[in-house]
Enzyme design. Structure first.
Site, short mmCIF file in Angstrom:
data_model
loop_
_atom_site.label_atom_id
_atom_site.label_comp_id
_atom_site.label_asym_id
_atom_site.label_seq_id
_atom_site.Cartn_x
_atom_site.Cartn_y
_atom_site.Cartn_z
N SER A 114 54.66 44.69 53.79
CA SER A 114 53.20 44.73 53.65
C SER A 114 52.57 44.53 55.01
O SER A 114 52.93 43.61 55.75
CB SER A 114 52.74 43.63 52.70
OG SER A 114 51.33 43.46 52.80
N HIS A 151 53.71 49.06 52.56
CA HIS A 151 52.86 48.60 51.47
C HIS A 151 51.47 48.31 52.03
O HIS A 151 51.32 47.46 52.92
CB HIS A 151 53.48 47.35 50.86
CG HIS A 151 52.85 46.89 49.59
ND1 HIS A 151 53.19 47.42 48.36
CD2 HIS A 151 51.92 45.94 49.35
CE1 HIS A 151 52.50 46.81 47.41
NE2 HIS A 151 51.71 45.91 47.99
N ASP A 184 47.86 46.95 51.22
CA ASP A 184 47.09 46.16 50.27
C ASP A 184 45.61 46.50 50.39
O ASP A 184 44.96 46.16 51.38
CB ASP A 184 47.30 44.68 50.52
CG ASP A 184 48.71 44.23 50.17
OD1 ASP A 184 49.06 44.31 48.99
OD2 ASP A 184 49.45 43.81 51.08
N MET A 235 41.96 45.83 49.06
CA MET A 235 41.20 44.82 48.34
C MET A 235 39.70 45.05 48.52
O MET A 235 39.26 45.42 49.62
CB MET A 235 41.56 43.42 48.85
CG MET A 235 43.05 43.13 48.82
SD MET A 235 43.40 41.44 49.37
CE MET A 235 45.18 41.53 49.60
N HIS A 283 48.47 49.70 47.27
CA HIS A 283 48.37 48.73 46.17
C HIS A 283 46.89 48.40 45.99
O HIS A 283 46.30 47.68 46.79
CB HIS A 283 49.18 47.48 46.53
CG HIS A 283 49.12 46.40 45.50
ND1 HIS A 283 49.64 45.13 45.72
CD2 HIS A 283 48.61 46.37 44.24
CE1 HIS A 283 49.43 44.39 44.65
NE2 HIS A 283 48.81 45.11 43.74
N MET A 300 44.09 46.61 44.68
CA MET A 300 43.57 45.40 44.06
C MET A 300 42.05 45.51 44.07
O MET A 300 41.33 44.82 44.81
CB MET A 300 44.07 44.17 44.83
CG MET A 300 45.55 43.94 44.63
SD MET A 300 46.24 42.69 45.73
CE MET A 300 46.64 43.72 47.15
N MET A 325 53.70 41.03 40.16
CA MET A 325 53.19 40.15 41.21
C MET A 325 53.82 38.76 41.05
O MET A 325 53.82 38.19 39.95
CB MET A 325 51.67 40.03 41.14
CG MET A 325 50.91 41.31 41.49
SD MET A 325 51.13 41.81 43.21
CE MET A 325 50.45 40.40 44.10
N GLY A 334 45.58 38.70 46.38
CA GLY A 334 44.39 38.41 47.17
C GLY A 334 44.67 38.00 48.60
O GLY A 334 43.93 38.40 49.50
N PHE A 335 45.74 37.22 48.81
CA PHE A 335 46.01 36.73 50.15
C PHE A 335 47.52 36.73 50.42
O PHE A 335 48.31 36.44 49.51
CB PHE A 335 45.46 35.31 50.35
CG PHE A 335 43.96 35.24 50.29
CD1 PHE A 335 43.20 35.49 51.43
CD2 PHE A 335 43.32 34.96 49.11
CE1 PHE A 335 41.82 35.44 51.38
CE2 PHE A 335 41.93 34.91 49.04
CZ PHE A 335 41.18 35.15 50.19
N GLY A 336 47.90 37.03 51.66
CA GLY A 336 49.28 36.94 52.05
C GLY A 336 49.68 35.51 52.34
O GLY A 336 48.83 34.62 52.50
N GLY A 337 50.99 35.28 52.44
CA GLY A 337 51.50 33.97 52.83
C GLY A 337 51.55 32.93 51.74
O GLY A 337 51.82 31.76 52.02
N ASP A 395 56.23 41.53 44.48
CA ASP A 395 55.34 41.36 45.62
C ASP A 395 54.76 39.96 45.59
O ASP A 395 54.09 39.59 44.63
CB ASP A 395 54.22 42.41 45.55
CG ASP A 395 53.20 42.29 46.68
OD1 ASP A 395 53.39 41.47 47.58
OD2 ASP A 395 52.19 43.03 46.63
N GLY A 396 55.03 39.19 46.66
CA GLY A 396 54.43 37.87 46.78
C GLY A 396 55.46 36.80 47.07
O GLY A 396 56.33 36.52 46.24
N GLY A 397 55.42 36.25 48.28
CA GLY A 397 56.35 35.19 48.63
C GLY A 397 57.79 35.64 48.79
O GLY A 397 58.71 34.81 48.71
N GLY A 430 55.67 40.57 53.36
CA GLY A 430 54.67 40.63 54.42
C GLY A 430 54.91 39.59 55.48
O GLY A 430 55.35 39.87 56.59
N SER A 431 54.64 38.32 55.13
CA SER A 431 54.79 37.23 56.09
C SER A 431 56.20 37.15 56.64
O SER A 431 56.41 36.93 57.84
CB SER A 431 54.40 35.90 55.44
OG SER A 431 53.08 35.92 54.97
#
Length: 221
Positions: free
Chosen positions: A8, A31, A33, A35, A64, A66, A135, A140-143, A173-175, A195-196
């Protein structure tokens, strides 16, 4: 199809996105994002920036969305050059029609589910889809930290996909990081958005390779 790693760019340097994507030549997808500050409390990319990015890289883009009105906005991302478009079922007013529009345009149709949204009510939609995105954080937010409570849903989604022929990709997707990707792979995911973990690494492309190796080992173990 095998394991796919999809970095991402939410955690990349927005002022130099072309250069940032060039740092991950081993990625399977990028990816993106999108928003709108309505469906989620953040504002990121629009079609114009996505179109510029698609001209700057040969790595295929997955948008993606959102956003509050994917039914109306999704085709703009097809026109911008995305090869896959992901819409949230919580926002789509006519998800079957939208998935068919995307497929008829020659791109992958992907349906995303927020952590609290169960997959079971949407089983009948699976034949209309190419990808399901579970998800593993609130969008809404990365990290954000990975939500282990999503692992049973990943397993249930994999079981439903297998029931319908097993041709649908199962994305998470996420963490996603070296500490969490193996659990997701064991649960049945085969496409991983990170992402992170990628863009905070000293060598982002080496991290892509490392994540792929961990997921492949978990699947074969």
């Amino acid at each position: 199809m095998g394991i796919q790693i999809t970095p991402s760019i939410l955690n990349a340097d927005f002022a130099h996105l072309g250069e940032e994507v060039a740092r991950i030549p081993g990625a399977d997808w990028v990816h993106v994002d999108v928003m709108d500050n309505h469906f989620v409390p953040n504002l990121t990319f629009g079609p114009t920036m996505v179109e510029a990015l698609s001209r700057a890289t040969s790595v295929p883009l997955d948008a993606h969305l959102m956003i509050e009105d994917p039914d109306r906005e999704a085709m703009a991302y097809v026109e911008a050059g995305c090869r896959s478009v992901t819409f949230h079922v919580e926002a789509a007013k006519a998800p079957v029609r939208l998935a068919r529009q995307l497929r008829s345009a020659g791109v992958r149709a992907s349906m995303a589910l927020k952590p609290a949204t169960p997959i079971e009510p949407y089983e009948d939609l699976l034949p209309e889809l190419d990808t399901v995105l579970v998800m593993t954080v609130e969008p809404g937010f990365g990290g954000q930290p990975f939500l282990d409570l999503c692992l049973p849903k990943i397993r249930r989604t994999r079981a439903l996909i297998e029931r319908h022929g097993g041709q649908i990709w199962l994305q998470v997707d996420g963490g996603i990081s070296p500490q969490t990707i193996e659990r997701c792979a064991e649960a049945g995911a085969d496409v991983f958005v990170a992402g992170s973990a990628v863009y905070s690494a000293e060598n982002p492309d080496a991290m892509v390779t490392h994540l792929r190796a961990l997921a492949e080992a978990a699947c074969s173990g």
